[in-house]
Enzyme design. Sequence first.
Site, short mmCIF file in Angstrom:
data_model
loop_
_atom_site.label_atom_id
_atom_site.label_comp_id
_atom_site.label_asym_id
_atom_site.label_seq_id
_atom_site.Cartn_x
_atom_site.Cartn_y
_atom_site.Cartn_z
N THR A 95 0.86 -1.19 0.00
CA THR A 95 0.00 0.00 0.00
C THR A 95 0.89 1.24 0.00
OG1 THR A 95 -1.66 -1.17 1.30
CG2 THR A 95 -1.85 1.23 1.17
N LYS A 170 -7.12 1.98 -2.93
CA LYS A 170 -6.75 1.35 -1.66
C LYS A 170 -6.73 2.38 -0.53
CE LYS A 170 -5.00 -1.42 1.37
NZ LYS A 170 -5.94 -2.22 2.17
N LYS A 238 0.05 5.29 8.41
CA LYS A 238 0.66 5.64 7.11
C LYS A 238 -0.43 5.82 6.05
CE LYS A 238 1.73 2.08 4.84
NZ LYS A 238 1.11 1.12 3.91
N1 LIG Z 1 -1.32 -6.50 7.51
C1 LIG Z 1 -2.42 -6.22 6.83
O1 LIG Z 1 -3.54 -6.52 7.27
C2 LIG Z 1 -2.36 -5.55 5.50
C3 LIG Z 1 -1.26 -4.84 5.07
N2 LIG Z 1 -1.28 -4.23 3.84
C4 LIG Z 1 -0.12 -3.50 3.36
O2 LIG Z 1 0.81 -4.48 2.93
C5 LIG Z 1 2.15 -4.04 3.18
C6 LIG Z 1 2.84 -5.04 4.09
O3 LIG Z 1 2.11 -5.12 5.29
P1 LIG Z 1 2.48 -6.17 6.44
O4 LIG Z 1 2.91 -7.45 5.85
O5 LIG Z 1 1.37 -6.13 7.39
O6 LIG Z 1 3.74 -5.42 7.09
P2 LIG Z 1 4.92 -5.98 7.99
O7 LIG Z 1 5.37 -4.82 8.79
O8 LIG Z 1 4.53 -7.24 8.66
O9 LIG Z 1 6.05 -6.35 6.89
C7 LIG Z 1 6.72 -5.32 6.21
C8 LIG Z 1 7.69 -5.93 5.21
O10 LIG Z 1 8.41 -4.85 4.58
C9 LIG Z 1 9.82 -5.09 4.75
N3 LIG Z 1 10.55 -3.83 4.80
C10 LIG Z 1 10.30 -2.77 5.59
N4 LIG Z 1 11.17 -1.77 5.33
C11 LIG Z 1 12.01 -2.24 4.38
C12 LIG Z 1 13.12 -1.68 3.68
N5 LIG Z 1 13.54 -0.44 3.92
N6 LIG Z 1 13.73 -2.44 2.76
C13 LIG Z 1 13.29 -3.69 2.50
N7 LIG Z 1 12.25 -4.29 3.11
C14 LIG Z 1 11.61 -3.56 4.04
C15 LIG Z 1 9.92 -5.88 6.03
O11 LIG Z 1 11.18 -6.51 6.09
P3 LIG Z 1 11.81 -6.98 7.51
O12 LIG Z 1 11.23 -8.33 7.80
O13 LIG Z 1 13.26 -6.98 7.27
O14 LIG Z 1 11.40 -5.93 8.53
C16 LIG Z 1 8.76 -6.84 5.86
O15 LIG Z 1 9.08 -7.86 4.97
C17 LIG Z 1 2.00 -2.63 3.77
O16 LIG Z 1 2.09 -1.71 2.73
C18 LIG Z 1 0.59 -2.64 4.36
O17 LIG Z 1 0.05 -1.35 4.45
C19 LIG Z 1 -2.35 -4.33 3.00
C20 LIG Z 1 -3.46 -5.02 3.37
C21 LIG Z 1 -3.57 -5.65 4.66
O1 LIG Z 2 -4.57 -2.48 4.51
C1 LIG Z 2 -5.07 -3.24 5.33
C2 LIG Z 2 -6.44 -3.68 5.21
C3 LIG Z 2 -6.90 -4.51 6.35
C4 LIG Z 2 -8.28 -5.03 6.09
O2 LIG Z 2 -8.82 -4.86 4.99
O3 LIG Z 2 -8.82 -5.65 7.04
#
Ligand SMILES: NC(=O)C1=CN([C@@H]2O[C@H](COP(=O)(O)OP(=O)(O)OC[C@H]3O[C@@H](n4cnc5c(N)ncnc54)[C@H](OP(=O)(O)O)[C@@H]3O)[C@@H](O)[C@H]2O)C=CC1
Ligand SMILES: O=CCCC(=O)O
Length: 293
Positions: A95, A170, A238
Amino acid sequence: MEVGFLGLGIMGKAMSLNLLRHGFKVTVWNRTVSRCDVLVEHGASVAETPAAVIKKCKYTIAMLSDPSAALSVVFDKDGVLEEICSGKGYIDMSTVDSDTSSKISEAITGKGGYFLEAPVSGSKKPAEDGQLVILAAGEKALYDEVIPAFDVLGKKSFFLGKVGNGAKMKLVVNMIMGSMMNAFSEGLVLAERSGLSQQTLLDIVDLGGIANPMFKQKGPAMIQSKFPPAFPLKHQQKDMRLALALGDENAVSMPVAAAANEAFKKARSLGLGDNDFSAVYEAVKIPDCSADA
Ligand SMILES: NC(=O)C1=CN([C@@H]2O[C@H](COP(=O)(O)OP(=O)(O)OC[C@H]3O[C@@H](n4cnc5c(N)ncnc54)[C@H](OP(=O)(O)O)[C@@H]3O)[C@@H](O)[C@H]2O)C=CC1
Ligand SMILES: O=CCCC(=O)O
């Protein structure tokens, strides 16, 4: 189909496991290497850099925390740009805002690659169950080619046209969600302070026109002050910030979203950023001292 996967956080781990379960060959990379272990146990290969993933795979998906992470993985040393070329597709499902997505798109297509943004609606459990809603935009030919992967990851995919439209859609959805979570939290606090049962409030809400899966799933844990992270609060904040910037660009007044953003910021300042975004409830509970002044 062989797919690369960059970013194994809450969502990336669940999504890549799902692809493996459905017979895809997956090569993963994550900044913190130890997070690859569980994927390897399920049959994934590991590459040492994002560039190495791109070199190996025709299609690579990214699921990264925010705009700065999404840009870094593409533009930094050993990044995606070093190996992307004609015939390869890059699908960013993180996102981010439309400017970030456009910068990535221009760089990828400038080197002959195909680009698709494809952020998702749905959280940890839908990601585990392949029930996400995919909001894709960009190169339609790439969208058509990766439909088999989207069909595994999600229950429905939308193709929304030019790059930026998926990112914007989104942010609109998450802006609504963040505002709803704040209203819900205020309702729970108001019920408690008025001497009412919060559980009874949950039961009543669930039977009426404002019933929804989010209140139903998160409400019972919230009233016990439990916030196991499905969607981390720092990411919701964010998204509020990016949605408010989209509002600025389009001169859309969003006082409700602005107030919700302040509550998420307050929750972050209380150290709740890594909790589920429902932890904003803890910030809402704290009396507003400025109101007494
Ligand atoms: N969780 C949710 O319910 C949802 C999340 N999203 C979106 O999806 C994305 C991921 O979310 P989520 O999995 O929850 O987040 P997490 O915080 O669990 O994971 C983030 C990921 O990004 C990596 N990362 C962060 N900074 C860097 C960097 N500078 N360079 C390389 N890798 C980096 C992390 O690596 P490392 O392991 O090394 O920290 C990790 O793999 C976000 O944009 C979020 O807004 C969308 C829908 C639902
Ligand atoms: O970006 C996160 C979405 C979480 C949700 O749809 O429940």
